[in-house]
Design a protein around this motif. Structure first.
Motif, PDB file in Angstrom:
ATOM      1  N   LYS A 190       0.937  -1.174   0.143  1.00 18.52           N
ATOM      2  CA  LYS A 190      -0.088   0.028   0.093  1.00 18.52           C
ATOM      3  C   LYS A 190       0.821   1.334  -0.130  1.00 18.52           C
ATOM      4  O   LYS A 190       0.504   2.090  -0.533  1.00 18.52           O
ATOM      5  CB  LYS A 190      -0.929   0.056   1.088  1.00 18.52           C
ATOM      6  N   ALA A 202       2.524   1.829  -3.310  1.00 12.45           N
ATOM      7  CA  ALA A 202       1.356   2.046  -4.436  1.00 12.45           C
ATOM      8  C   ALA A 202       1.263   3.624  -4.302  1.00 12.45           C
ATOM      9  O   ALA A 202       1.140   4.277  -5.153  1.00 12.45           O
ATOM     10  CB  ALA A 202       0.151   1.454  -4.248  1.00 12.45           C
ATOM     11  N   SER A 203       1.144   4.109  -3.105  1.00 10.34           N
ATOM     12  CA  SER A 203       0.904   5.537  -2.910  1.00 10.34           C
ATOM     13  C   SER A 203       2.098   6.420  -3.366  1.00 10.34           C
ATOM     14  O   SER A 203       2.094   7.445  -4.101  1.00 10.34           O
ATOM     15  CB  SER A 203       0.597   6.042  -1.391  1.00 10.34           C
ATOM     16  N   THR A 229       4.324   5.427  -5.767  1.00 14.87           N
ATOM     17  CA  THR A 229       4.630   5.349  -7.240  1.00 14.87           C
ATOM     18  C   THR A 229       3.589   6.218  -7.842  1.00 14.87           C
ATOM     19  O   THR A 229       3.877   6.628  -8.956  1.00 14.87           O
ATOM     20  CB  THR A 229       4.758   3.957  -7.640  1.00 14.87           C
ATOM     21  N   SER A 230       2.349   6.053  -7.274  1.00 10.82           N
ATOM     22  CA  SER A 230       1.398   7.022  -7.832  1.00 10.82           C
ATOM     23  C   SER A 230       1.653   8.419  -7.783  1.00 10.82           C
ATOM     24  O   SER A 230       1.431   9.200  -8.764  1.00 10.82           O
ATOM     25  CB  SER A 230       0.137   6.826  -7.181  1.00 10.82           C
ATOM     26  N   ARG A 259       4.894   9.393 -10.762  1.00  8.07           N
ATOM     27  CA  ARG A 259       4.866   8.852 -12.017  1.00  8.07           C
ATOM     28  C   ARG A 259       5.825   9.809 -12.841  1.00  8.07           C
ATOM     29  O   ARG A 259       5.894  11.012 -12.971  1.00  8.07           O
ATOM     30  CB  ARG A 259       3.534   9.006 -12.515  1.00  8.07           C
ATOM     31  N   ILE A 275       8.965   5.314 -13.388  1.00 12.05           N
ATOM     32  CA  ILE A 275       7.731   4.899 -13.085  1.00 12.05           C
ATOM     33  C   ILE A 275       6.752   5.315 -14.072  1.00 12.05           C
ATOM     34  O   ILE A 275       6.230   6.428 -14.228  1.00 12.05           O
ATOM     35  CB  ILE A 275       7.620   5.827 -11.668  1.00 12.05           C
ATOM     36  N   ALA A 292       3.413   3.645 -14.220  1.00 14.43           N
ATOM     37  CA  ALA A 292       2.273   3.200 -13.480  1.00 14.43           C
ATOM     38  C   ALA A 292       2.422   3.244 -12.187  1.00 14.43           C
ATOM     39  O   ALA A 292       3.479   2.966 -11.541  1.00 14.43           O
ATOM     40  CB  ALA A 292       1.628   1.956 -14.513  1.00 14.43           C
ATOM     41  N   ARG A 293       1.241   3.039 -11.665  1.00 14.40           N
ATOM     42  CA  ARG A 293       1.250   2.619 -10.268  1.00 14.40           C
ATOM     43  C   ARG A 293       1.785   1.180  -9.961  1.00 14.40           C
ATOM     44  O   ARG A 293       1.178  -0.001 -10.584  1.00 14.40           O
ATOM     45  CB  ARG A 293      -0.146   2.729  -9.662  1.00 14.40           C
ATOM     46  N   SER A 296       2.183  -1.951  -6.960  1.00 14.88           N
ATOM     47  CA  SER A 296       1.795  -2.165  -5.695  1.00 14.88           C
ATOM     48  C   SER A 296       2.906  -3.030  -4.773  1.00 14.88           C
ATOM     49  O   SER A 296       3.688  -2.741  -4.534  1.00 14.88           O
ATOM     50  CB  SER A 296       0.491  -2.650  -5.531  1.00 14.88           C
TER      51      SER A 296
END
Length: 537
Positions: free
Chosen positions: A292, A295-296, A298-299, A302, A320, A322-323, A325
């Motif tokens: 989690k 994921a935050s 990498t989001s 980007r 990076i 895409a997102r 996880s």
């Protein structure tokens, strides 16, 4: 009485059979060679007897302190953003010389009280918070010495556990991994029967401190080129790392953030697999919470470069797109063996700190064979001399003592086979000392019986009084020696533990053989003798 003696005899015979079975195990056939091979497989020999590798490792515990502080920086940055408290910089100003210190600057005067409360809530009671000079508008936060010591000790214990896991995956039998008492934060590693020092070093040296962090700038063709971009002074909270020594990042340098998004402690699993291009790579998965968090991360980043850092070297840097996880991979022209070893290291747990070698020694099997030969020769010589003395001085009763002594050794070796204990050269010394202690018990009993006979008691009465009165003395001497041996086992090195283990097991077995078995033999002889006849003692 005859019925009681028969039950005692059955107990002794059953114990002897069980001990012999414990020593030999289940042989593959009943030839002498099969029995010998089965017995040797049950008795595990230590490093000094079968050869192997001896290592002393130094754990750089300050690495663990710096890693913990990096996580604190990340948490503090997140909390500052949530509370909308502005600041100029937050970093470890001296990560090598003072790894337990954080400094924040540029906190507005009207927000300093709020920051102090936030820092104490985020960092906890393990930190002290002090104001910097007014011109800096900031604070210095020190981890308390007790917390630093706890963190260092935890890093040492985790390093020992991680190294044990790696060794177990290599299939080493009866390894020794323990704290070395001769230096601070050192680990003693002994690998009996292993002679491939290169393979061991490769797995042990792979500290596998995995970090996934953000690339701020680069790649640069050299370290000097990178430093020249910043007039020799790197931005606060960032560090310069080299690329790996082979592949596309050879000779390149990257400026990355000190606080990683993901570390090796966040890994759930790692495996070596074939890549789509036909080479080998290492696929890894993260824990749920780390997934989690990643994921935050990498989001929010980007289009920027992400660096996979292994042991302070950038293994690869990728954009990076895409997102991401909880899944990732590490590529880099790996051979199958290299990918398998890296996956093994990551899977067994990342070391919390770097390690270096203080000692490394390979003990050859020929030296171990000489030790076995000399140790067995010493034990047999001691046994023969002691048995000869008992037979000459105590005559028929000496046979009683020799039988009890043989059973003592059988019980001792069976115990070591049952618990998979490791027999070392000091352990053989403990067995030899056990022989002397066993004979001492028989001497106490026999001399007490002789004394009772000189006082006019009948033979049966003299035997009964001799055993009962000598038992207290025997018990006292054995208990005091066992207590000393237990202390040696708890606080001694691996070699000392081998001595303490065989001595303790031998003394406990001796209480049974010298008092119980020897008494049963005397009672059988008395039952067979005519009334008034004398025992040979």
């Amino acid at each position: 009485m005859k019925r009681t003696l028969m039950w005692k005899a059955v107990l002794i015979v059953a114990l002897v059979a069980a001990c012999i079975g414990g020593i030999t195990g289940i042989p593959k056939g009943w030839s002498w060679r099969a029995l010998r091979q089965s017995t040797l497989s049950r008795i595990h020999l230590g490093l000094d007897l079968q050869g192997g590798i001896h290592l002393v490792l130094q754990v750089h515990v300050n690495d663990a302190v710096r890693a913990e502080l990096s996580q604190d920086v990340q948490r503090l940055q997140s909390d500052l953003a949530k509370r909308a408290i502005p600041y100029a910089s937050l970093a470890l100003p001296h990560p090598k010389s003072h790894p337990a210190t954080l400094v924040i600057t540029g906190v507005p005067l009207n927000q300093q009280a709020a920051f102090r409360r936030l820092a104490q809530a985020t960092l906890g009671a393990n930190f002290s918070v002090h104001s910097l000079p007014a011109s800096a508008n900031g604070f210095v936060m020190h981890m308390l010495p007790t917390a630093v010591t706890t963190l260092k000790n935890r890093a040492l214990q985790q390093s020992m556990l991680t190294i044990s896991n790696r060794i177990n995956e290599l299939g080493v039998t009866q390894p020794t991994v323990q704290q070395n008492g001769l230096g601070a934060y050192q680990i003693l590693v002994q690998l009996p029967g292993v002679d491939d020092l290169g393979r061991v070093r490769q797995v042990m040296q792979e500290t596998a401190q995995l970090e996934i962090t953000l690339v701020k700038a680069g790649p640069f063709p050299s370290q000097a080129a990178a430093l020249s971009q910043y007039n020799g002074i790197l931005p606060v909270g960032e560090t310069l790392l080299p690329g790996r020594t082979q592949g596309t990042t050879s000779g390149q340098w990257y400026l990355v953030t000190q606080a990683p998004a993901v570390t090796g402690s966040d890994l759930r699993d790692a495996t070596a697999n074939m890549s789509s291009a036909g080479g080998w790579e290492v696929d890894f998965s993260l824990t749920r919470d780390a997934g989690k968090r990643f994921a935050s991360f990498t989001s929010a980043n980007r289009g920027r470069l992400l660096a996979v850092v292994l042991d302070h070297k950038v293994q690869e840097a990728a954009t990076i797109e895409a997102r991401i996880s909880d899944q990732g991979r590490i590529t880099g022209n790996f051979s199958q063996q290299a990918a398998s070893d890296l996956a093994l290291v990551l899977r067994s747990g990342a070391l919390p700190a770097g390690i270096s070698y203080l000692e490394e020694e390979v003990v050859g099997p020929s030296l171990g064979a000489d030790s076995i030969h000399d140790g067995i020769l010493a034990a047999l010589t001691g046994f023969v001399l002691v048995a000869g003395f008992m037979l000459v001085y105590y005559k028929g009763a000496g046979i009683n003592a020799v039988l009890a002594l043989v059973l003592n050794l059988v019980i001792l070796m069976a115990y070591m086979a049952w618990v998979s204990a490791t027999l070392t050269l000091p352990g053989i010394a403990g067995i030899i000392l056990t022989i002397g202690m066993a004979v001492d018990s028989n001497v106490l009993i026999f001399e007490r019986i002789r004394e009772e006979r000189r006082n006019g008691k009948a033979m049966a009465s003299a035997v009964d009084v001799g055993f009962s009165r000598a038992f207290t003395t025997i018990l006292d001497t054995h208990v005091t020696t066992v207590v000393s041996a237990i202390i040696l086992y708890l606080f001694g090195t691996a070699d000392v533990k081998g001595f303490a283990l065989t001595l303790t097991a031998g003394l406990i077995a001796n209480l049974f053989t010298a008092v119980f078995v020897s008494r049963v033999i005397f009672d059988f002889e008395l039952m067979r003798l005519p009334r008034g006849a004398e025992l040979s003692i």
